[in-house]
Enzyme design. Sequence first.
Site, PDB file in Angstrom:
ATOM      1  CG  ASN A   9      -7.028   7.441   4.986  1.00 54.39           C
ATOM      2  OD1 ASN A   9      -6.658   8.615   4.962  1.00 54.39           O
ATOM      3  ND2 ASN A   9      -6.594   6.558   5.880  1.00 54.39           N
ATOM      4  CE  LYS A  11      -3.606   5.005   4.673  1.00 51.89           C
ATOM      5  NZ  LYS A  11      -2.974   3.760   5.051  1.00 51.89           N
ATOM      6  CG  HIS A  95      -5.831   5.435  10.018  1.00 45.52           C
ATOM      7  ND1 HIS A  95      -4.568   4.907  10.022  1.00 45.52           N
ATOM      8  CD2 HIS A  95      -6.453   4.949   8.917  1.00 45.52           C
ATOM      9  CE1 HIS A  95      -4.425   4.128   8.946  1.00 45.52           C
ATOM     10  NE2 HIS A  95      -5.558   4.139   8.256  1.00 45.52           N
ATOM     11  CD  GLU A  97      -1.471   4.770   8.218  1.00 52.45           C
ATOM     12  OE1 GLU A  97      -1.862   5.888   7.840  1.00 52.45           O
ATOM     13  OE2 GLU A  97      -1.514   3.749   7.487  1.00 52.45           O
ATOM     14  CD  GLU A 167      -8.581   1.305   7.940  1.00 55.03           C
ATOM     15  OE1 GLU A 167      -8.788   1.430   6.733  1.00 55.03           O
ATOM     16  OE2 GLU A 167      -7.832   2.052   8.584  1.00 55.03           O
ATOM     17  N   GLY A 173      -1.640  -1.181   3.833  1.00 57.15           N
ATOM     18  CA  GLY A 173      -0.507  -0.784   3.001  1.00 57.15           C
ATOM     19  C   GLY A 173       0.504  -1.894   2.786  1.00 57.15           C
ATOM     20  CB  SER A 213      -4.201  -4.525   1.136  1.00 55.62           C
ATOM     21  OG  SER A 213      -2.990  -4.055   1.721  1.00 55.62           O
TER      22      SER A 213
HETATM   23  P1  PGA Z   1      -4.540   0.676   2.378  1.00 55.41           P
HETATM   24  O1  PGA Z   1      -4.935   1.650   3.589  1.00 55.41           O
HETATM   25  O2  PGA Z   1      -5.780   0.520   1.539  1.00 55.41           O
HETATM   26  O3  PGA Z   1      -3.446   1.402   1.642  1.00 55.41           O
HETATM   27  O4  PGA Z   1      -4.086  -0.612   2.979  1.00 55.41           O
HETATM   28  C1  PGA Z   1      -6.189   1.586   4.207  1.00 55.41           C
HETATM   29  C2  PGA Z   1      -6.235   2.568   5.346  1.00 55.41           C
HETATM   30  O5  PGA Z   1      -5.271   2.662   6.086  1.00 55.41           O
HETATM   31  O6  PGA Z   1      -7.247   3.281   5.544  1.00 55.41           O
END
Ligand code: PGA
Length: 250
Positions: A9, A11, A95, A97, A167, A173, A213
């Site tokens: 992903n 982003k 997601h 976010e 998630e 992140g 992460s």
């Molecule tokens: P990350 O993000 O691996 O940077 O923690 C995962 C995601 O949000 O899909």
Amino acid sequence: MRKQIVAGNWKMNTTVPEGVELAKAVVAKAAAVPANVGLIVATPATHLTSVAAVLDSRVELSAENCADHTSGAYTGEVSAAMVKSTGAKWTILGHSERRQYYGETDEKLVEKTKLALAEGLGVILCVGENLEQREAGKHFDVCEAQIKNVLYNFSAEDMKNIVVAYEPVWAIGTGKTATSEQAEEIHAHIRKVLAAKFGQTVADDTTILYGGSCKPSNAKELFAQKDIDGGLIGGAALKADDFIQIALSF
Ligand code: PGA
């Protein structure tokens, strides 16, 4: 048997030329990954057409979102049909976010999922609790409600084109990964919630990814869990080497 998948992903990262280079690097290294592991890259909408042109059939393309309407006066939105017309096979939906910053509700996700499936796109539906919910011991309930609110509106047939991504928001992140035990217990619970509606076979055939992460150093332990079928990878997907290393972690 359900499919194992590692999906990147991206982003809101990379310009189009940078994204094309990253996609090329992933394609160049993808041959090392066993054929039973599906590889997907999810890019910003602006990148889809250009990235599609450099992918081969080994690495599939995904959008990161699509609209809850088919067409018309929705300035700035990108429809499922538009995504499909780029050559993409998938879209991420829900997601955290998007839920957190753009008001994406479970109700909207039902519409988005319907439209994506109607266009023949596969859907990677994200669920997960935030830190406050986990600390209050509500993580099972939150994930269960998200699954029920969205996926219980669909059929067993639809589930063939739906992947779930767990998630935990507090792990995205942040460098804080869920332990393999914390992830596995939620994955197993999600599978139970799916089985209650669609039956055990459909639940057993549904791919459930972990995200938050996930990186080369922890992917092996996570993917070794019975109900963890791969990962949705953010930060580590921006480096082709790390992304492929993760896909080699089964
Ligand atoms: P990350 O993000 O691996 O940077 O923690 C995962 C995601 O949000 O899909």
